[in-house]
Design a protein around this motif. Structure first.
Motif, PDB file in Angstrom:
ATOM      1  N   GLY A   1      43.730  35.855  39.577  1.00 15.76           N
ATOM      2  CA  GLY A   1      42.391  36.271  40.009  1.00 15.76           C
ATOM      3  C   GLY A   1      41.552  35.134  40.575  1.00 15.76           C
ATOM      4  N   THR A   2      42.208  33.969  40.743  1.00 19.98           N
ATOM      5  CA  THR A   2      41.436  32.859  41.329  1.00 19.98           C
ATOM      6  C   THR A   2      41.549  32.807  42.843  1.00 19.98           C
TER       7      THR A   2
ATOM      8  N   THR B   1      46.602  34.819  46.033  1.00 20.34           N
ATOM      9  CA  THR B   1      47.073  35.767  47.049  1.00 20.34           C
ATOM     10  C   THR B   1      46.115  35.803  48.238  1.00 20.34           C
TER      11      THR B   1
ATOM     12  N   PRO C   1      34.550  32.204  45.050  1.00 15.78           N
ATOM     13  CA  PRO C   1      33.151  32.477  44.615  1.00 15.78           C
ATOM     14  C   PRO C   1      33.119  33.383  43.354  1.00 15.78           C
TER      15      PRO C   1
HETATM   16  P1  ADP Z   1      45.153  36.193  42.064  1.00 14.73           P
HETATM   17  O1  ADP Z   1      46.068  36.473  43.159  1.00 14.73           O
HETATM   18  O2  ADP Z   1      45.015  34.764  41.781  1.00 14.73           O
HETATM   19  O3  ADP Z   1      45.451  36.948  40.961  1.00 14.73           O
HETATM   20  P2  ADP Z   1      43.417  37.453  43.921  1.00 14.73           P
HETATM   21  O4  ADP Z   1      43.803  36.855  45.100  1.00 14.73           O
HETATM   22  O5  ADP Z   1      44.060  38.800  43.648  1.00 14.73           O
HETATM   23  O6  ADP Z   1      43.740  36.573  42.644  1.00 14.73           O
HETATM   24  O7  ADP Z   1      41.812  37.590  43.785  1.00 14.73           O
HETATM   25  C1  ADP Z   1      41.168  38.294  42.934  1.00 14.73           C
HETATM   26  C2  ADP Z   1      39.914  38.805  43.610  1.00 14.73           C
HETATM   27  O8  ADP Z   1      39.048  37.771  43.944  1.00 14.73           O
HETATM   28  C3  ADP Z   1      40.208  39.485  44.897  1.00 14.73           C
HETATM   29  O9  ADP Z   1      39.469  40.713  44.898  1.00 14.73           O
HETATM   30  C4  ADP Z   1      39.770  38.599  45.922  1.00 14.73           C
HETATM   31  O10 ADP Z   1      39.290  39.342  46.952  1.00 14.73           O
HETATM   32  C5  ADP Z   1      38.721  37.835  45.288  1.00 14.73           C
HETATM   33  N1  ADP Z   1      38.664  36.519  45.759  1.00 14.73           N
HETATM   34  C6  ADP Z   1      39.506  35.520  45.440  1.00 14.73           C
HETATM   35  N2  ADP Z   1      39.202  34.395  46.068  1.00 14.73           N
HETATM   36  C7  ADP Z   1      38.138  34.679  46.799  1.00 14.73           C
HETATM   37  C8  ADP Z   1      37.377  33.873  47.729  1.00 14.73           C
HETATM   38  N3  ADP Z   1      37.603  32.600  47.953  1.00 14.73           N
HETATM   39  N4  ADP Z   1      36.379  34.504  48.373  1.00 14.73           N
HETATM   40  C9  ADP Z   1      36.092  35.784  48.166  1.00 14.73           C
HETATM   41  N5  ADP Z   1      36.753  36.552  47.358  1.00 14.73           N
HETATM   42  C10 ADP Z   1      37.810  36.008  46.651  1.00 14.73           C
END
Ligand code: ADP
Ligand code: MG
Length: 958
Positions: A456-457, A460, A379
């Motif tokens: 940030g998508t 993780t 989102p």
């Molecule tokens: P990446 O690992 O791809 O760098 P993250 O997992 O660290 O990204 O996510 C970045 C932020 O977005 C986090 O704070 C996470 O909580 C939030 N976020 C990511 N996907 C979602 C989701 N589907 N629903 C709610 N929050 C999300």
């Protein structure tokens, strides 16, 4: 005294009649019947008085049994004591002898018993003898108690003298003037012989005989005598005539009786023959009955044995039948079992088919799962929202796996993935689709799940998640442990976990305790698998241990400082779950890996304004992601060389990319318009990955399920085959048993029929035997009846014989009389004889029947005698026949027939030989003559009996 004189004169007259012996049938003056006197001139006198004027001089007077008696009275005779006797005893009495005159003592003693008197001293010449008697012993009589003869000089002088009958007891009786002649020897013997009882005598007196008168006197006397005898002869003739008449009548009646007798004989013969025939028939029937009875007994025994044997057979057969029925029932019961088996097999086949179908479906599914790409869009975060960034992602067709990126106001780029998760889809939804693939690790497949996307998508977030909302790693491993728990009976699993980080193309073991660990490299094992020697593989047995390991790895992860992303975004975080599974059923061991990879951010370098290490990081990340793209591209283009070794990432994932491995890629995108380019890059990369045909998945050494299915299928097929065979055999045995049962039933039925037939025969024979017995009893009754008739007839014959005997006696007497008269006639004179003959002839001429009777009498008498004898013979033989048998009786009856025929033969030429065959002819109504009597008769009889027997046999057989 007067009486004595009369007697003397009478005696004189009688003396003249010489010594000729004759019987006097007349009574004397005393009224005594002197027919017992045999000497002419002698007489019986009741008086006991001894008359002194008795004729002749007394020479000797002996008091028999007594003493001398002196002459007291007028007689002047001296009576001497008893002498000249031989034998005998003396008896005396004191009882008074009535009317005995003066010499009662003479009568009071007697000599009795076996005695005689012999006087030796007499001179030659004639004497008179007086004998004195009195019954002093048997004084009460009765008449006839003592009867005796008196013989003088061995000639009968007095015949059967019974003193008591004349005078009674204790009364005198004397026989006087018995004329005797003493020869030159001078011996006179007087003998007494008892007829009934013993003789007695009281006294014996021997007197001188008077001189013989002259011839004239003799002639006168003779004339008197002759006239007297002629009268007597006349009387006798009259009596003879009467007797002849009687004889004739008797003869006539005898003739009629003989006729009757003949009839009776005939009847008797007939009855005898019938009896004989009946006896023979009865004998035959008895023999037959015995034979029949014996046969019947034999047959009865035989049939009883047969019936018993049949009964036993039937029992055995029933037992066999029962057994066969049981077997048949068992077979019949087995048939439903077979149905059950068949239905079970069919079920198994259906199950198998279902499994096959499922398997195929599963294969298809898994094929789909082999290389799946899911797209997840996070989102808009609060910054983006606050910045007013708009969503460029269209999820309107997300359910069909389509996702649109609005690149412009009117343009929209569509991408298709296996699954599209909208921002509002939760972790559960995301993990749920990945679970089947994860579970297949337990089946031996290598699985690789990784998250690709711009930093940030939410890579993780998807893989790890938060503590409150755990991601793919935790949830899939939790599901893995649950499945392991579920399958623990079939599989024993050993799960170990390694947590790695690839940063700047270096592999870091996040679970290593020491930081200064040596550089880890990927090595290929001998069996083709790749591993990192020295890496920590932590054994985990439950999800909490996994979590701890994950936490430990997370903590150890290097943290970089970056303005966009942190360190984690610059490295690939790789969790390797190694599952060693052992199939407890077939001991099949598998070793498979599950890679859970949180890739570094795929954003382009241009975007990042970095230098130095950061640049190197970015380059390594790009290189590794490019290498990943190259590997996938190589796999997609099916080039022989896949550049796995171009990066540590692909090198590590070599086992789990392509070939028989399954890959799941989560493409993480940002909905924000500011990240649209990166989003499009990611979607393009993902599309490229998704379009790669990675080939069919291959089970990693794990064919257990399939093998199981196959083996179960084979087993089921074999079972089906064996059951089919068994069923066939059972059906065959059932059919054979049915045939056997039918055969046994048939045999049983036949034997039952036989048994019924035999019982019927037995009953019939028993009835036949009963009839035979009845017939025999009837025959024996008839025989009894005939015997009864015979005995009746015999009685009649006897009666007739008795009658005839009674009638024959007078005839005999008449014959005697006749002979006597003729003898007398011959002795007296020829004239008398002539007269007598004339008279007889006259009489006979006057009554011709007399002549016939008298002429025929002797002959007939003999015939009658013969007849009687034959009758006796018949009776005797008949009795013997009754004892000895039929044949003798038959012969005797024929003999009797002969006898009776002789008796009534009209010719006087002796016994006529009657033809016995005629007698048979009368009986059997056959007119044929039989020249040879007995043999032919026997043959004929045998023939007849045979014929009758044959007739009887035919009757019986009928
Ligand atoms: P990446 O690992 O791809 O760098 P993250 O997992 O660290 O990204 O996510 C970045 C932020 O977005 C986090 O704070 C996470 O909580 C939030 N976020 C990511 N996907 C979602 C989701 N589907 N629903 C709610 N929050 C999300
Ligand atoms: Mg991250």
């Amino acid at each position: 005294m007067k009486e004595g004189q009369e007697q003397a004169s009478e005696m004189e007259n009688k003396d003249l009649s010489s010594s000729a012996h004759s019987c006097s049938c007349s009574r004397n003056e005393d009224g005594i019947d002197d027919s017992i006197l045999c000497v002419l001139g002698s007489k019986i006198v009741r008086s006991g008085l001894l008359d002194s004027n008795a004729s002749g001089k007394v020479l000797k007077f002996v008091n028999a049994g007594g003493e001398d008696i002196q002459n007291d009275g007028d007689s002047g005779i001296c009576i001497m004591h008893d002498q000249a006797f031989k034998g005998g005893d003396i008896l005396r009495t004191n009882e008074t002898i009535l009317e005995c005159g003066s010499l009662s003592s003479l009568y009071q003693s007697v000599r009795f018993g076996n005695f005689y008197y012999q006087f030796d001293d007499l001179s030659c010449g004639d004497y008179f003898l007086d004998l004195y008697f009195a019954e002093i012993i048997n004084t009460n009589g009765p008449e006839g108690i003592r009867v005796f003869d008196i013989l003088v000089q061995d000639e009968l002088a007095v015949s059967e003298l019974d003193v008591y009958s004349y005078v009674g007891a204790n009364r005198p009786l004397k026989v006087m003037d018995i004329r005797v002649t003493v020869g030159l020897d001078g011996v006179l013997v007087i003998k007494f012989k008892g007829v009934i009882g013993t003789p007695v005598v009281s006294g014996i007196c021997i007197k001188e005989a008077p001189k013989v008168p002259d011839t004239l006197l003799f002639n006168n006397l003779r004339t008197k005598h002759i006239s007297k005898y002629e009268k007597k002869i006349e009387e006798l003739n009259t009596r003879c005539l009467m007797k002849t008449n009687e004889c004739y009548e008797a003869w006539m009646s005898l003739a009629s009786l003989n006729k009757q007798l003949e009839k009776v004989h005939q009847e008797l013969d007939k009855k005898s023959f019938e009896n004989h025939c009946l006896v023979q028939a009865m004998g035959l029937q008895e023999t037959k009955l015995k034979d029949a009875t014996r046969k019947h007994d034999h047959e009865k025994n035989y049939w009883i044995t047969a019936i018993n044997a049949l009964g036993n057979n039937i029992k055995i057969m029933k037992q066999e039948q029962t057994k066969l029925s049981c077997k048949a029932h068992e077979c019949a019961n087995l048939v439903p079992d077979m149905d059950i088996v068949i239905s079970g097999i069919q079920r198994q086949v259906a199950q198998f088919e279902d499994l096959k179908q499922k398997y195929n479906e599963e294969l298809l599914k898994r094929r789909k799962l082999y290389n799946q790409v899911f797209c997840r869009c996070r989102p808009l975060d609060k910054h983006e929202v606050s910045a007013g960034h708009s969503m460029v992602v269209d999820f309107s067709a997300s359910k069909d796996g389509d996702i649109g990126i609005v690149t412009g106001s009117s343009t929209k780029k569509l991408y298709r993935f296996d699954r599209v998760y909208a921002p509002n889809d939760g972790q559960v939804d995301v993990v749920a689709d990945a679970l089947p693939m994860v579970i297949s690790v337990l089946d031996g497949y290598n699985v690789c799940i990784f998250a690709y996307g711009q930093t940030g998508t939410g890579k993780t977030f998807t893989m790890e998640g938060t503590e409150q909302d755990r991601g793919v790693n935790y949830r899939t491993l939790a599901a893995l442990f649950d499945t392991v728990e579920e399958r623990k009976d079939i599989f024993s699993c050993m799960i170990s976990i390694s947590v790695l980080e690839v940063y700047n193309e270096q592999i870091r073991d996040l679970l290593a305790t020491s930081r200064a660990s040596k550089k880890l490299e990927v090595r290929q094992a001998s069996e083709g698998s790749h591993h990192v020697p020295g890496i920590v593989e932590a054994k985990v047995e439950n999800i909490s241990e996994v979590w701890n390991a994950l936490q430990a790895g997370n903590n150890a992860r290097a943290v970089g400082s970056n303005n966009v992303n942190d360190h984690s975004s610059r490295s690939h975080c790789m969790i390797c779950i190694t599952v060693k599974a052992k199939n407890l059923i077939n001991d099949e061991c598998t070793k498979s890996k599950l890679w859970l990879v949180d890739l570094a951010g795929s954003e382009r370098l241009a975007k990042t304004d970095v230098q130095g290490d950061r640049l190197k990081e970015a380059q390594n990340i790009n290189r590794s992601l490019s290498a990943l793209g190259d590997v996938i591209s190589a796999l997609a283009s099916k080039t022989t060389h896949v550049p796995y070794r171009n990066s540590k990432l692909t090198h590590l994932l070599q086992d789990s990319l392509g070939g028989d491995s399954k890959t799941l890629m989560y493409v993480q995108i940002s909905p924000s318009e500011k990240d649209m380019n990166e989003t499009l890059c990611s979607l393009n990369f993902a599309t490229r990955v998704r379009g790669v045909e990675l080939g069919p998945a291959k089970k990693q050494m794990d064919t257990s399920e399939l093998q199981k299915l196959k083996s179960s299928l084979d087993k089921a097929k074999q079972d089906l085959r064996s059951k089919d065979e068994a069923l066939k055999k059972l059906e065959e045995s059932y059919q054979s048993l049915e045939v056997k049962i039918k055969y046994k039933d048939q045999v049983h039925k036949n034997q039952q029929e036989k048994l019924d037939d035999l019982v019927g025969q037995l009953e019939f024979k028993t009835q036949l035997c009963k009839q035979l017995e009845k017939h025999t009893s009837q025959l024996s009754d008839e025989v009894k009846e005939n015997k009864y008739i015979c005995s009746d007839l015999q009685k009649k014959i006897k009666e007739l014989e008795d009658k005839r005997t009674l009638q024959v006696q007078p005839l005999k007497f008449a014959a005697q009389m006749q002979s006597f008269s003729s003898e007398k006639s011959n002795n007296t004179s020829k004239e008398r004889k002539t007269w007598s003959t004339h008279t007889s002839m006259e009489v006979m001429n006057h009554n011709p029947r007399v002549l016939r009777a008298s002429n025929r009498l002797p002959g007939h008498g003999s015939d009658l005698l013969r007849g009687t004898e034959s009758l006796r013979e018949l009776r005797r033989k008949h009795d013997a026949h009754n004892k000895s048998g039929v044949e003798n009786s038959f012969v005797s009856s024929s003999a009797s027939v002969t006898g009776s025929a002789c008796l009534f033969d009209g010719k006087a030429s002796g016994a006529r030989q009657i033809d016995p065959s005629k007698a048979f002819a009368r009986v059997t109504r056959t007119a044929k003559p039989f020249p040879v009597v007995r043999n032919i008769m026997n043959k004929d009889q045998a023939q007849r009996v045979k014929e009758r027997g044959a007739v009887n046999t035919r009757l019986w057989s009928r």
